[in-house]
Write an enzyme that holds these catalytic residues in place. Structure first.
Site, PDB file in Angstrom:
ATOM      1  N   HIS A 173       8.604  -4.550   6.588  1.00 53.04           N
ATOM      2  CA  HIS A 173       8.128  -3.496   5.709  1.00 53.04           C
ATOM      3  C   HIS A 173       8.955  -3.362   4.631  1.00 53.04           C
ATOM      4  CE1 HIS A 173       3.961  -2.292   6.671  1.00 53.04           C
ATOM      5  NE2 HIS A 173       4.111  -1.123   6.164  1.00 53.04           N
ATOM      6  N   ASP A 213       6.064   0.848  -0.402  1.00 55.50           N
ATOM      7  CA  ASP A 213       4.667   0.888  -0.457  1.00 55.50           C
ATOM      8  C   ASP A 213       4.052  -0.570  -1.074  1.00 55.50           C
ATOM      9  OD1 ASP A 213       2.253   1.919   0.089  1.00 55.50           O
ATOM     10  OD2 ASP A 213       2.131   2.970  -1.987  1.00 55.50           O
ATOM     11  N   GLY A 214       3.086  -0.651  -0.495  1.00 54.77           N
ATOM     12  CA  GLY A 214       2.371  -1.965  -0.933  1.00 54.77           C
ATOM     13  C   GLY A 214       2.571  -3.148  -0.088  1.00 54.77           C
ATOM     14  N   ASN A 215       3.079  -2.896   0.981  1.00 53.68           N
ATOM     15  CA  ASN A 215       3.548  -3.990   1.901  1.00 53.68           C
ATOM     16  C   ASN A 215       2.397  -4.689   2.405  1.00 53.68           C
ATOM     17  OD1 ASN A 215       6.671  -3.846   2.250  1.00 53.68           O
ATOM     18  ND2 ASN A 215       5.748  -1.750   2.767  1.00 53.68           N
ATOM     19  N   GLY A 216       1.361  -3.979   2.869  1.00 51.06           N
ATOM     20  CA  GLY A 216       0.005  -4.871   3.444  1.00 51.06           C
ATOM     21  C   GLY A 216      -0.598  -5.460   2.381  1.00 51.06           C
ATOM     22  N   ARG A 217      -0.739  -5.068   1.314  1.00 54.81           N
ATOM     23  CA  ARG A 217      -1.526  -5.685  -0.109  1.00 54.81           C
ATOM     24  C   ARG A 217      -0.646  -6.989  -0.150  1.00 54.81           C
ATOM     25  NH1 ARG A 217      -1.475  -1.688  -4.228  1.00 54.81           N
ATOM     26  NH2 ARG A 217      -0.353  -0.353  -2.362  1.00 54.81           N
TER      27      ARG A 217
END
Length: 351
Positions: free
Chosen positions: A199, A203-207
């Protein structure tokens, strides 16, 4: 190869079967992909809208595929009112970059940070940290209905360890691709699950993990990937996605990581993505030459949205209402579509 241990990887019959089927389709795509360019670009347009809609919804966005389509047809706007819109705009632009330039985008830490920066370029709340490794802990937490944290689902890498872990992951991946001992699909699956366990960004790791999956698949020769949405397959099996991630991620630091749960999920998702496209292309071949372009587009839209009203069709195609009615009538009389309801509320679905 550092601390990434793949000796414990067990290749099950299910994994072997999935890889064989996906590779067979990859080989056949050259012939299958000989559809007319406008049909291919229609398939890619629909798949891209689905991918952007699904990938941002997995992370909590509320925008439907129709909202995404409207937004994309208006991307000249440079300011987006809501966080959801900002995320969709960034995702769309990064997908364009990947489709246009995947040959030039090697797997390096710099390129990963650059893609992250581009992904969040419209996101005002992420201004400070886009394109930079995380500086504070971002473990995955569970929340109750009221939004109170009830526990940590799993610990991600610490900010201190993140740069070294990412360097190790990138080096391992490039070395493993070069030595060719493991199949490329297994390497991509392992890369993605470790990336998500680290990770590396605030933020934005999944996308970004889903953008990177597309990039790695294209670089490994899976040229059909832009024409069918992997993200929408994942969105439809979100619980299984999170469960498989957790089952494997909890073991990554151990002597014998359990890659099986995640790789089985990942390959099954790739298989479903490929089968959807195969079915679409087979239908295209059957109808090629027998359907006018507008009728074929309407059939595509019904297939991808499940149902369609004249109003939807007008908005999504920009065609005249009377022309559309005529094409819908033809599709119904030839048994391709069914008309449900009457008057203003009428809608069309597949036969």
């Amino acid at each position: 190869m550092g601390m990434i241990r793949t000796q414990s990887l067990r290749i099950t019959p299910a994994i072997l079967t999935a890889i064989a089927e996906i590779d067979e389709f990859k080989g056949a795509w050259r012939a299958l992909g000989s559809l007319a360019p406008e049909r291919l670009s229609a398939l890619r347009r629909v798949a891209t809208i689905e991918s952007i809609g699904s990938s941002t919804r997995i992370e909590g966005s509320k925008l439907s595929d129709q909202d995404v389509q409207r937004l994309l047809s208006n991307l000249e706007i440079k300011t987006f009112e809501t966080r959801d819109e900002q995320e969709v705009a960034g995702y769309a632009q990064v997908m364009d970059v990947i489709f246009a330039s995947w040959r030039e985008i090697d797997v390096t830490e710099n390129h990963i940070r650059q893609l992250h920066r581009d992904l969040l370029r419209h996101s005002t709340k992420d201004e400070r940290h886009r394109g930079a490794w995380k500086t504070s802990a971002n473990s995955i937490a569970a929340f109750d209905e009221a939004g109170h944290q009830i526990g940590i689902v799993f610990e991600t890498a610490s900010p201190f360890d993140t740069p070294a872990r990412m360097a190790e992951l990138v080096d391992w991946y490039n070395a493993a691709c070069a030595d060719g001992e493991l199949h490329p699909l297994l390497l991509i699956g392992i890369f993605v699950v470790i990336f998500l366990e680290i990770h590396p960004f605030q933020d934005g790791n999944g996308r970004l993990s889903r953008v990177l999956t597309t990039l790695l698949l294209l670089r490994a020769g899976y040229a059909y990937v832009p024409f069918s949405s992997l993200e929408s397959v994942i969105e439809q099996s979100k619980e299984a996605y999170y469960l498989a991630l957790r089952q494997t991620q909890g073991t990554i630091g151990s002597e014998e990581p359990n890659w099986g749960p995640w790789l089985t999920f990942f390959l099954t998702a790739l298989q479903r993505q490929m089968r959807r496209l195969r079915a679409k292309v087979e239908r295209e071949k059957l109808m090629l030459g027998s359907l006018p372009e507008i009728s074929a587009r309407l059939l595509d839209l019904v297939r991808d949205h499940g149902r369609l009203t004249i109003g939807d069709a007008e908005r999504l195609t920009g065609e005249n209402r009377n022309t559309l009615k005529q094409h819908f009538r033809g599709l119904v009389s030839h048994g391709h579509l069914v008309l449900n309801g009457a008057g203003r509320g009428a809608w069309y679905s597949l036969q």
